[in-house]
Design a protein around this motif. Structure first.
Motif, PDB file in Angstrom:
ATOM      1  N   ALA A 238     176.674  82.089  22.162  1.00  0.00           N
ATOM      2  CA  ALA A 238     178.261  82.353  22.554  1.00  0.00           C
ATOM      3  C   ALA A 238     178.595  84.006  22.334  1.00  0.00           C
ATOM      4  O   ALA A 238     179.221  84.899  23.095  1.00  0.00           O
ATOM      5  N   LEU A 239     177.485  84.897  21.517  1.00  0.00           N
ATOM      6  CA  LEU A 239     177.423  86.291  22.033  1.00  0.00           C
ATOM      7  C   LEU A 239     177.066  86.384  22.831  1.00  0.00           C
ATOM      8  O   LEU A 239     177.755  87.843  23.523  1.00  0.00           O
ATOM      9  N   GLU A 240     176.444  85.969  23.572  1.00  0.00           N
ATOM     10  CA  GLU A 240     176.067  86.727  24.995  1.00  0.00           C
ATOM     11  C   GLU A 240     176.873  86.312  26.159  1.00  0.00           C
ATOM     12  O   GLU A 240     177.357  87.354  27.095  1.00  0.00           O
ATOM     13  N   GLY A 247     174.174  90.399  23.423  1.00  0.00           N
ATOM     14  CA  GLY A 247     174.288  89.945  22.249  1.00  0.00           C
ATOM     15  C   GLY A 247     172.982  89.059  22.227  1.00  0.00           C
ATOM     16  O   GLY A 247     172.908  88.790  20.713  1.00  0.00           O
ATOM     17  N   ILE A 248     171.810  89.265  22.891  1.00  0.00           N
ATOM     18  CA  ILE A 248     170.654  88.702  22.319  1.00  0.00           C
ATOM     19  C   ILE A 248     170.364  89.849  21.044  1.00  0.00           C
ATOM     20  O   ILE A 248     170.047  90.003  19.810  1.00  0.00           O
ATOM     21  N   GLY A 249     170.154  91.087  21.432  1.00  0.00           N
ATOM     22  CA  GLY A 249     170.037  92.166  19.577  1.00  0.00           C
ATOM     23  C   GLY A 249     171.399  91.731  18.453  1.00  0.00           C
ATOM     24  O   GLY A 249     170.897  91.977  17.712  1.00  0.00           O
ATOM     25  N   LEU A 250     172.332  91.575  19.188  1.00  0.00           N
ATOM     26  CA  LEU A 250     173.908  91.235  17.953  1.00  0.00           C
ATOM     27  C   LEU A 250     173.233  89.523  17.477  1.00  0.00           C
ATOM     28  O   LEU A 250     172.953  89.994  15.995  1.00  0.00           O
ATOM     29  N   ALA A 251     172.337  88.628  17.802  1.00  0.00           N
ATOM     30  CA  ALA A 251     171.572  87.448  17.527  1.00  0.00           C
ATOM     31  C   ALA A 251     170.513  88.114  16.718  1.00  0.00           C
ATOM     32  O   ALA A 251     170.286  87.343  15.006  1.00  0.00           O
ATOM     33  N   VAL A 252     169.567  88.868  16.795  1.00  0.00           N
ATOM     34  CA  VAL A 252     168.904  89.048  15.790  1.00  0.00           C
ATOM     35  C   VAL A 252     169.228  90.324  15.255  1.00  0.00           C
ATOM     36  O   VAL A 252     168.983  90.255  13.874  1.00  0.00           O
TER      37      VAL A 252
END
Length: 354
Positions: A238-240, A247-252
């Protein structure tokens, strides 16, 4: 080209922003982990007191006034009620006062965190020593001998979380960060579900039958693992879908930087600072760690809250992924968008290459 021109050509504004974003994540990682774990002190630990009525109130007041406020004491009727509250995970320990002798009993549950259990014992030893009394410790939910410091549940959940956001990241960038249309989003969601089932059973088998690190229901851990992986994977997708590769960075940021140190793994929640203690139960690593320990050591009690948290992340992630994919789906009345020629073949009778 001059050196400055080479730098300008190599370092695009987008690349510079991404590098700055990585630097920010690195600094937040350090701040979060060190901030949460550098000085673990028990604070407001739920704690029961079983004592004769004439001294119970005074003892509760004395425990409330301990320097630093390590305990949140409350009276209990008897030892059986105190044990039940520990197994229901309503409290983390209890003091059973022996009115006919000088040795009291401290009930702890190392399955919920060995460090916290040891801290409660030391606190009560100091309290009783001022009254010329001694204590003995009874562990009502002992951690497995193969589960050092009760960390296996935490590492298991961390592994599930890592698998969830890595799988989602691979699914998203496998087509060159191409935005997902409705069909591609459905395929990614189905793939994520299958991966979650495999990841859940794989982790449960390794931690249980293979290594013997955790007791408890294999099927319960499998179900929990599948839910953790799917929840983390879908919120990453969803973030991606919302922000692209960022979004990958936000997931991290969400799972690794905020979630792991606040999960109550290395140090249980009552030993963390207020901020991390507040956010931990609402994030997948914290909810998963609590649930794994409940399955392993507390007869599956106190599972409703963390399972609802994980389910909410899974539902929100899935809904956002599918809804956002509709932005990139072709209009059924007009068909797919026309392709703009990318190059022209100048040979005789040349054609256009898309």
């Amino acid at each position: 080209m001059t050196f400055v021109d080479e730098v300008k050509n190599a370092v695009t504004p987008r690349a510079a922003l991404l590098v700055l974003g990585v630097l920010a994540l690195q600094l937040l990682f350090i701040a979060s982990y060190v901030g949460a774990l550098h000085k673990p002190d028990p604070t407001d630990v739920p704690f029961a007191v079983v004592a004769p009525q004439q001294v119970s109130g005074q003892l509760v007041s004395r425990l409330e006034e301990l320097p630093g406020g390590p305990l949140d004491p409350r009276p209990a009727r008897d030892a059986a009620e105190a044990r039940e509250q520990i197994m229901n995970r309503d409290i983390d320990g209890a003091l059973i006062v022996d009115p006919r002798g000088t040795t009291d009993t401290v009930l702890v549950a190392s399955g919920g965190g060995t460090v916290l259990a040891d801290s409660l014992t030391k606190i009560m030893e100091k309290v009783d020593a001022t009254q010329r009394r001694t204590v003995r410790t009874v562990d009502v939910a002992p951690a497995s001998p193969d589960d050092f410091d009760g960390l296996s549940s935490f590492y298991l959940v961390v592994g599930w979380c890592v698998g969830g956001y890595l799988c989602a990241s691979i699914l998203a960038i496998s087509a060159g960060t191409r935005p997902a249309d409705r069909q591609r989003a459905l395929i990614r969601t189905a793939t994520m579900a299958l991966y979650s089932i495999a990841g859940g059973i794989g982790g449960a088998v390794i931690i249980g039958p293979v290594l013997g690190a955790l007791p408890g229901s294999l099927w319960g851990l499998w179900g929990l693992g599948a839910l953790v992986v799917f929840a983390v994977g879908m919120i990453t997708l969803a973030l991606e879908a919302l922000t692209g590769v960022i979004g990958i960075g936000l997931a991290v940021l969400l799972i690794v930087i905020a979630g792991n140190p606040s999960a109550g793994g290395a140090f249980p929640l009552p030993m963390l600072p207020d901020f991390w203690r507040a956010i931990g139960p609402a994030l997948p690593p914290g909810a998963g760690t609590w649930a794994a320990r409940s399955i392993a050591y507390f007869k599956g009690n106190a599972l409703t809250g963390p399972l609802l948290v994980l389910s909410a992340w899974a539902v929100v992630g899935t809904a956002l992924t599918l809804l956002l994919s509709m932005r990139h789906s072709p209009d059924p009345t007009t068909g797919p968008p026309a392709t703009t020629p990318a190059a022209t073949d100048l040979r005789p009778g040349g054609s256009t290459a898309a």
